[in-house]
Design an enzyme around this catalytic site. Structure first.
Site, mmCIF file in Angstrom:
data_model
loop_
_atom_site.group_PDB
_atom_site.id
_atom_site.type_symbol
_atom_site.label_atom_id
_atom_site.label_comp_id
_atom_site.label_asym_id
_atom_site.label_seq_id
_atom_site.Cartn_x
_atom_site.Cartn_y
_atom_site.Cartn_z
ATOM 1 N N GLU A 264 0.839 -1.189 0.000
ATOM 2 C CA GLU A 264 0.000 0.000 0.000
ATOM 3 C C GLU A 264 0.876 1.241 0.000
ATOM 4 O O GLU A 264 1.876 1.300 0.709
ATOM 5 C CB GLU A 264 -0.891 0.075 1.258
ATOM 6 C CG GLU A 264 -1.852 -1.061 1.469
ATOM 7 C CD GLU A 264 -2.605 -0.918 2.787
ATOM 8 O OE1 GLU A 264 -2.729 0.223 3.295
ATOM 9 O OE2 GLU A 264 -3.046 -1.947 3.329
ATOM 10 N N GLU A 318 -13.892 5.333 0.262
ATOM 11 C CA GLU A 318 -14.708 4.377 1.024
ATOM 12 C C GLU A 318 -15.376 5.119 2.177
ATOM 13 O O GLU A 318 -14.760 5.385 3.211
ATOM 14 C CB GLU A 318 -13.832 3.230 1.533
ATOM 15 C CG GLU A 318 -13.213 2.422 0.390
ATOM 16 C CD GLU A 318 -12.239 1.381 0.884
ATOM 17 O OE1 GLU A 318 -12.686 0.375 1.467
ATOM 18 O OE2 GLU A 318 -11.025 1.581 0.703
ATOM 19 N N LYS A 321 -15.454 3.902 6.092
ATOM 20 C CA LYS A 321 -14.254 3.662 6.885
ATOM 21 C C LYS A 321 -14.256 4.560 8.117
ATOM 22 O O LYS A 321 -14.552 5.751 8.036
ATOM 23 C CB LYS A 321 -12.986 3.924 6.063
ATOM 24 C CG LYS A 321 -12.729 2.888 4.985
ATOM 25 C CD LYS A 321 -11.283 2.887 4.556
ATOM 26 C CE LYS A 321 -10.416 2.319 5.656
ATOM 27 N NZ LYS A 321 -9.005 2.175 5.224
ATOM 28 N N GLU A 327 -8.958 8.947 5.841
ATOM 29 C CA GLU A 327 -9.147 7.508 5.652
ATOM 30 C C GLU A 327 -10.203 7.199 4.599
ATOM 31 O O GLU A 327 -10.151 6.172 3.932
ATOM 32 C CB GLU A 327 -9.548 6.852 6.976
ATOM 33 C CG GLU A 327 -8.455 6.812 8.017
ATOM 34 C CD GLU A 327 -7.395 5.766 7.715
ATOM 35 O OE1 GLU A 327 -7.600 4.962 6.788
ATOM 36 O OE2 GLU A 327 -6.374 5.757 8.411
#
Length: 393
Positions: A264, A318, A321, A327
């Site tokens: 990542e 997203e 999250k 995030e």
């Protein structure tokens, strides 16, 4: 992942430049993480079709073995990393459990879906769960045995770790694995990875190590550089410093030949109000740099001409999250497949959203810069003491 500290305003000279997001022909070993922690995401079949028809992305990394997602990539030519959940590790540490897991999660889809690697858990060393940590390497070994028994010899096995596995990382050349873990965990793990020709997976985020002063270093803009006095090397990229820190730790155990895979890395388009260095422009700048760095094959100061399979975090924003605003905003695409910015991964004729003009501090030319001596404060950002990965496992 942990959020970086908020940054105060800084007085600085500024110049406005435009980002020209043109990248050499796409041929790098670079892919994208595909997380699903959102309530507005497109169906997996549509995602797979989009990646094939509209982008040059040829590999994805999943945080589970969701049958709908794994099946969606069948016959696409896109290679897939799947993840065995943290809770699966105790079972995988037994041959019966590993055989059963392969029969359930791999056999129905492989080889129609090109499963290239199985990640055993995600950042297990950060969990502080002694049971999971103790069974991690046995689980990897048993899983590989189960794959070989099933005839799936080509599927690699590894496990992602954050940079918190390292200590003494103020200087990349001095970095090493944490005490006890070095002998008990990473020596047998690296032996296994060498024997099976599998990579050590590490998640690396300059975003979580920068501050107002080190933003150019984190984004690999022209900057004075940070001098590693132990190696006599001046680093102008935090990402390269992080890679070399991992390499140094591996070398101290005698495993410098093991491949490093970046599980990542990425940069958000949005964070808390007032935080400098976070917008579509900076996200585009960082990810464009990663694509260019990986595709060039130039390697790092300690690993010249070495290539690193790398996965950008992440495919979509997203919205479910937890945690800080950032995030939920690492996505390269909106849920309707509109790119957040253009970094050269779209196929010809596919329209993208241009990145806005970027304001960067004026700096001296790179070749004329005077390096900063690597003190604990100067290089602390290169490998943060504690980094929790952005994961969905």
């Amino acid at each position: 992942m942990a959020t970086p500290p908020r940054h105060g305003c800084m007085l600085r000279a500024e110049v406005v430049i435009c980002i020209f997001l043109v990248i050499a022909p796409f041929s790098a070993a670079i892919g994208v993480n595909y997380g699903t922690n959102g309530d507005n995401l497109p169906l997996p079949a549509k995602v797979a079709a989009f990646l094939v028809t509209s982008t040059n992305i040829d590999r994805v990394k999943l945080f589970d073995t969701n049958p709908d997602i794994v099946r969606a990539f069948a016959g696409t030519g896109i290679s897939v990393i799947v993840t065995a959940g943290n809770g699966d590790i105790p079972g995988l540490a037994t041959q019966t459990g590993a055989d059963s897991w392969v029969a359930t999660n791999i056999a129905p889809y492989y080889p129609s879906t090109d499963i290239s690697l199985i990640a055993v858990g995600n950042e297990i060393m950060d969990t502080a769960d002694k049971n999971l940590i103790g069974k991690l390497v046995p689980a990897m070994q048993m899983l590989k045995d189960a794959l070989v028994t099933a005839g799936y010899n080509e599927i690699r096995v590894s496990t992602p770790s954050s940079l918190s596995i390292l200590v003494d990382s103020q200087l990349p050349s001095a970095a090493r694995f944490r005490d006890v873990w070095d002998d008990a965990i990473f020596t047998p793990m690296l032996q296994f990875l060498r024997q099976t020709k599998s990579p050590l997976i590490v998640n690396m985020y300059p975003y979580f190590g920068y501050n107002g002063d080190t933003l150019p270093y984190a984004l690999a803009r022209p900057n004075p550089g940070v001098l590693d006095t132990g190696a006599g090397i001046t680093y102008t990229s935090m990402f390269e410093a992080q890679l070399d820190s991992v390499y140094s730790a591996m070398k101290k155990l005698g495993f410098e030949d093991v491949e490093i895979l970046v599980g990542e890395t990425g940069w958000p388009t949005k964070a808390m109000d007032g935080q400098i260095g976070v917008s579509q422009a900076e996200a585009a700048e960082y990810n464009k740099y990663i694509f260019r760095e990986v595709s060039s094959g130039s390697g790092t100061p300690l690993m010249p001409k070495r290539k690193f399979e790398t996965y950008i975090f992440t495919l979509f924003n997203e919205d479910l999250k937890p945690g800080p605003v950032a995030e939920r905003n690492f996505g390269m695409f909106q849920s309707d497949f509109t790119p957040m910015y253009d970094i050269g991964i779209m196929k010809d004729s596919v329209k993208t959203t241009p990145a806005p003009a970027l304001v960067v501090p004026a700096t001296s030319p790179k070749v004329a810069a005077t390096p900063i001596l690597a003190t604990a404060d100067a290089l602390e950002a290169a490998v943060p003491a504690k980094v929790n990965g952005s994961n969905n496992a």
